[in-house]
Structures are given as C-alpha cells and as structure tokens.
Design a protein around this motif. Structure first.
Motif, short mmCIF file in Angstrom:
data_model
loop_
_atom_site.label_atom_id
_atom_site.label_comp_id
_atom_site.label_asym_id
_atom_site.label_seq_id
_atom_site.Cartn_x
_atom_site.Cartn_y
_atom_site.Cartn_z
N VAL A 93 24.56 6.52 67.72
CA VAL A 93 25.32 7.04 66.58
C VAL A 93 26.11 8.27 67.02
O VAL A 93 25.71 8.98 67.94
N ASN A 94 27.23 8.48 66.37
CA ASN A 94 28.00 9.70 66.54
C ASN A 94 27.87 10.55 65.29
O ASN A 94 27.89 10.03 64.17
N LEU A 95 27.72 11.87 65.50
CA LEU A 95 27.73 12.81 64.37
C LEU A 95 29.03 13.59 64.44
O LEU A 95 29.40 14.10 65.51
N TYR A 96 29.73 13.68 63.35
CA TYR A 96 30.97 14.45 63.29
C TYR A 96 30.75 15.64 62.38
O TYR A 96 30.34 15.48 61.22
N ALA A 97 31.00 16.85 62.93
CA ALA A 97 30.73 18.06 62.16
C ALA A 97 31.83 19.08 62.38
O ALA A 97 32.42 19.15 63.45
N GLY A 98 32.09 19.90 61.37
CA GLY A 98 33.00 21.03 61.51
C GLY A 98 32.28 22.18 62.20
O GLY A 98 31.06 22.13 62.40
N THR A 99 33.03 23.22 62.59
CA THR A 99 32.42 24.32 63.35
C THR A 99 31.28 24.98 62.58
O THR A 99 30.27 25.35 63.18
N ALA A 100 31.41 25.11 61.26
CA ALA A 100 30.40 25.82 60.47
C ALA A 100 29.06 25.09 60.43
O ALA A 100 28.03 25.72 60.18
N CYS A 101 29.05 23.78 60.65
CA CYS A 101 27.77 23.07 60.57
C CYS A 101 27.43 22.37 61.88
O CYS A 101 26.65 21.42 61.92
N MET A 102 28.01 22.86 62.99
CA MET A 102 27.75 22.26 64.30
C MET A 102 26.27 22.36 64.68
O MET A 102 25.69 21.41 65.20
N ARG A 103 25.66 23.50 64.40
CA ARG A 103 24.24 23.68 64.77
C ARG A 103 23.35 22.76 63.95
O ARG A 103 22.41 22.17 64.48
N ALA A 104 23.67 22.64 62.66
CA ALA A 104 22.89 21.73 61.81
C ALA A 104 23.02 20.30 62.34
O ALA A 104 22.04 19.54 62.39
N ALA A 105 24.23 19.94 62.78
CA ALA A 105 24.45 18.59 63.31
C ALA A 105 23.63 18.37 64.57
O ALA A 105 23.07 17.29 64.78
N GLN A 106 23.54 19.42 65.42
CA GLN A 106 22.76 19.29 66.66
C GLN A 106 21.26 19.12 66.35
O GLN A 106 20.57 18.35 67.01
N THR A 107 20.79 19.83 65.32
CA THR A 107 19.39 19.68 64.91
C THR A 107 19.12 18.26 64.44
O THR A 107 18.11 17.64 64.81
N ILE A 108 20.04 17.73 63.63
CA ILE A 108 19.86 16.36 63.11
C ILE A 108 19.95 15.34 64.26
O ILE A 108 19.17 14.40 64.34
N ALA A 109 20.90 15.59 65.19
CA ALA A 109 21.05 14.68 66.34
C ALA A 109 19.77 14.66 67.18
O ALA A 109 19.35 13.60 67.66
N ALA A 110 19.14 15.83 67.33
CA ALA A 110 17.90 15.90 68.12
C ALA A 110 16.79 15.08 67.44
O ALA A 110 16.02 14.40 68.11
N ARG A 111 16.74 15.13 66.11
CA ARG A 111 15.74 14.33 65.39
C ARG A 111 16.00 12.85 65.60
O ARG A 111 15.06 12.05 65.78
N ILE A 112 17.27 12.45 65.56
CA ILE A 112 17.62 11.03 65.75
C ILE A 112 17.22 10.58 67.17
O ILE A 112 16.67 9.51 67.35
N GLU A 113 17.49 11.46 68.14
CA GLU A 113 17.11 11.15 69.53
C GLU A 113 15.61 10.94 69.65
O GLU A 113 15.16 10.03 70.35
N ARG A 114 14.84 11.79 68.95
CA ARG A 114 13.38 11.66 69.02
C ARG A 114 12.91 10.33 68.45
O ARG A 114 11.82 9.87 68.74
N GLN A 115 13.74 9.71 67.61
CA GLN A 115 13.40 8.40 67.04
C GLN A 115 13.86 7.25 67.96
O GLN A 115 13.80 6.09 67.58
N GLY A 116 14.38 7.60 69.13
CA GLY A 116 14.76 6.58 70.09
C GLY A 116 16.17 6.05 69.91
O GLY A 116 16.50 4.96 70.39
#
Ligand SMILES: [Zn+2]
Length: 393
Positions: free
Chosen positions: A346-369
C-alpha cells in the motif's frame, strides 16, 4: 454550549419526542410492552419514563434512562455526542423523523418518510446482536477471515429477509419476484446528526457464505444518506478512518488500529462528515479501475472529501493499495492467505503536517506483514498523485 441549561435538564420530561426524533418508533414508547428498539423480541421492552428521565426496562438488554437508550440506539459510547443530539433537537437542528417539517403541501412526502422510517425500524427490531457461530459471525470470521473484536452493535444479524429481483411482468411493467429468504448482515447508517437514516443488507447463507446471487448487497430505501456512515467502531479520539465497504473498513482498522466507519458508496463518501473532535482522517481508498469516462470513483471520492476537510483544517492521509482493482479488504485477504508471490503493498499519501502520523500508521501496516510506503501528497507532482483521472496505479 456551556451556558444555559444542561442537556439533561433540557431533556427531562421530553424524552418521548427526543427518542422519536432519533428514529425510535413512537408506538414502542407508550408505556406498554413492545419489541425492544435495541435488541428486538416481541414484548420485552417497556418505556416507563420515571420522573420524566426517559427510563426503560428490557428483559433482553437491561434497563437505563433516556440518555442510555439514546446512546445505545445511536451506537455511540459518547455521552457528549448524545448530549449534542439533545441540544440540537431543542435548537431545531435535528429534524424529527415523524414530525412534519413543512406542514401543509408536504404531507404525502411526510407520510412517505414516516413509512420508510417504520420499515427501517421494523427490520432493525427484528435483528439480533452477533453471537459466535451465527451466519454473520461465520461470514466475517470464517469466510472473510476478518477480526470482529471491538465492533459496535451497528452490525447485526437479521435471521431471514426476502431476496427480491426485478422482473418484467408484461406491458413493459416491472415487478419484483422473491428468490428466497436469507440471513442478512444488517448495518445501520447514521447521519452526522446521530439520527439513524438507513440500513444496508448483505445477503448470506446459513453457513456464512454469500447468498447465491450476482448482487448480494442492497440498501433499504433510507431517509437521506448524505454525510452518513456505518459507525463500526467507537471514535473517542482525534483520529479516525473512513472507507466505502464494511469489510474494507474492518480490514483497514485491523491493519492500522484506526477506528474506521463505512460509507457504503463513493458518492456517500464524498459528503462524509466526521465527528467534531476528529483532527486527522485516514481515507482507505478503493483503487478502482477507470469507468468508461476514465474516472476512478474511489480516488475521485477521496479527493473531494480530502479537499473539503482540509479546507476546514482537518489533516487527511490517503491509504491506497498499489494494485489496480483492489481495496484494503483485498490486501487483508492476500496477507491472511500468505500468498507470498503476490504480497500486498500500500501507498500512504500525506501532507507535510501529517507526515509523522502517516509514518506511524505505515509502521503498523508493516508489522501486519503488508509493505507500505509513505509519499508526500503534492498536488503538482504528477508522479505521486493518485489523481482520479490517471490510469496508472
Ligand atoms: Zn432490549
């Protein structure tokens, strides 16, 4: 909001009209025994309205006061939300389903709305909370391999609803022919005002498979679904998600931990209204194939919703499966089946203000394989923009 009488003071002595405005059939609020608007049955429910507090008693799901009845009926655990509905009612913002908005000429339209509301109410009252082994439970957990922990009671089992198909009956007229009776996953759609406004049906078999028809999902005629959603999980913080399908929403939540509501269609998603507390919305985008006009419905709806909410200061993250023609439920299915040769991304698309939140969510998705990449959402960047008119994934 803090000035003047509290919602509790406002509501006292007015619970019958408030609950009718929320969509509960007025017939069950006359103090006699009736089917419970929360858990069904035939005569288990009695609205006794002690001291004008809206109290009720149910042999199936217990007793409570008007606020508890309202919160349970609206599938919310938030007193604040129920209080807001009450305040809105007294400000005239919550149009009562059963009360005429335009008294004279509109009477037939009002009768129509009342008739629709009764049909919805009846179907909901006939449905049951999910229990282990029932057809909806088996459909979600066995057929779809989805987790069902944390779901609200907006998703219930109707033990048997007729399945009708349109047929030509001669003279160019169209009628309906009953094809069978099936258990149904019944999902309640709720408007931003917290009024229930519709029911969505997924026809199943007794052993939890899809019913044997080309089209197994149908909405009952509702009371205006603009901005509405199926509130599958309690939203208690500033972050929530939204997706089109029920299964897609459950999968999105399972992969990210973000409580996600379903809008059923891309058109309804365009008008989605999150609760006032939400500051960050995660949109799980269906990566639809382009239609005959080249428009990709999922992207288009996400784009419209994103622009509208960003203009109000709400941050938006898009989560998009990279394979065209898939959604988050497909990602979940592939991940769960461990089909390694086509492991999902999956790709996550985020603006600069929520880039960190997007990285946190991406890390959770990665942990799910599931592999995930965060990209900056720059509307001028043709490479990264999942534009509604573009064909590339
Ligand atoms: Zn009950």
């Amino acid at each position: 909001m803090k000035f003047g009488p509290s919602a509790r003071e406002l509501a006292n002595g007015h619970w019958r009209e408030i609950l009718v405005a929320a969509g509960i059939d007025e017939d069950v609020l006359d103090g006699e025994h009736h089917p419970c608007p929360l858990c069904g049955g035939t005569d288990r429910f009695r609205f006794d309205d002690k001291d004008g507090r809206g109290t009720y008693f149910c042999n199936g799901c217990g007793a409570g006061d008007g606020f508890q009845l309202l919160m349970k009926y609206q599938c919310t655990s938030s007193f604040v939300e129920a209080a807001r509905f009450v305040e809105g009612y007294f400000k005239g913002q919550s149009t009562p389903i059963a009360a005429p908005a335009k008294p004279v000429q509109q009477s037939s339209a009002q009768d129509d709305r009342k008739r629709i509301a009764r049909k919805l109410q009846k179907a909901w009252a006939e449905s049951l909370p999910l229990t282990a082994g029932d057809p909806v439970y088996r459909y979600l957990t066995e057929t779809r391999k989805l987790p069902i922990e944390g779901l609200t009671n907006c998703l219930r089992l109707h033990p048997g609803m007729g399945y009708f198909e349109k047929v030509k009956v001669g003279d160019g007229k169209v009628g309906y022919k009953k094809r069978g009776t099936h258990p149904v996953m019944l999902a309640k759609a709720t408007a931003p005002t917290a009024q229930p406004v519709g029911l969505h049906r997924s026809y199943l078999t007794q052993d939890g498979k899809k019913a044997p028809y080309a089209k197994t999902k149908k909405s009952m005629k509702g009371l205006g679904l603009h901005g509405a959603a199926i509130r599958l999980y309690p939203v208690t913080g500033a972050v929530m998600g939204v997706a089109e399908g029920i299964e897609t929403s459950i999968a999105g939540r399972a992969l990210t931990g973000v409580p996600t509501w379903a809008t059923i269609s891309s058109t309804i998603m365009e008008g989605f209204e999150p609760p006032a507390e939400v500051k960050l919305l995660v949109i799980f985008v269906d990566n639809d194939h382009p239609d005959e006009k080249g428009r990709r419905a999922g992207f288009y709806a996400a784009q419209v919703l994103k622009e509208r909410l960003e203009a109000r200061g709400i941050q938006v993250i898009l989560v998009v499966p990279t394979t065209v023609g898939t959604d988050m439920d497909d990602v979940w299915q592939v991940r769960t089946a461990a089909l390694t040769d086509q492991s999902p991304r999956v790709n996550l698309y985020a603006g600069t203000a929520c880039m960190r939140a997007a990285q946190t969510i991406a890390a959770r998705i990665e942990r799910q394989g599931v592999r995930s990449t965060v990209r900056s959402y720059a509307p001028t960047d043709g490479e990264t923009l999942p534009h509604p008119q573009r064909h590339a994934a």
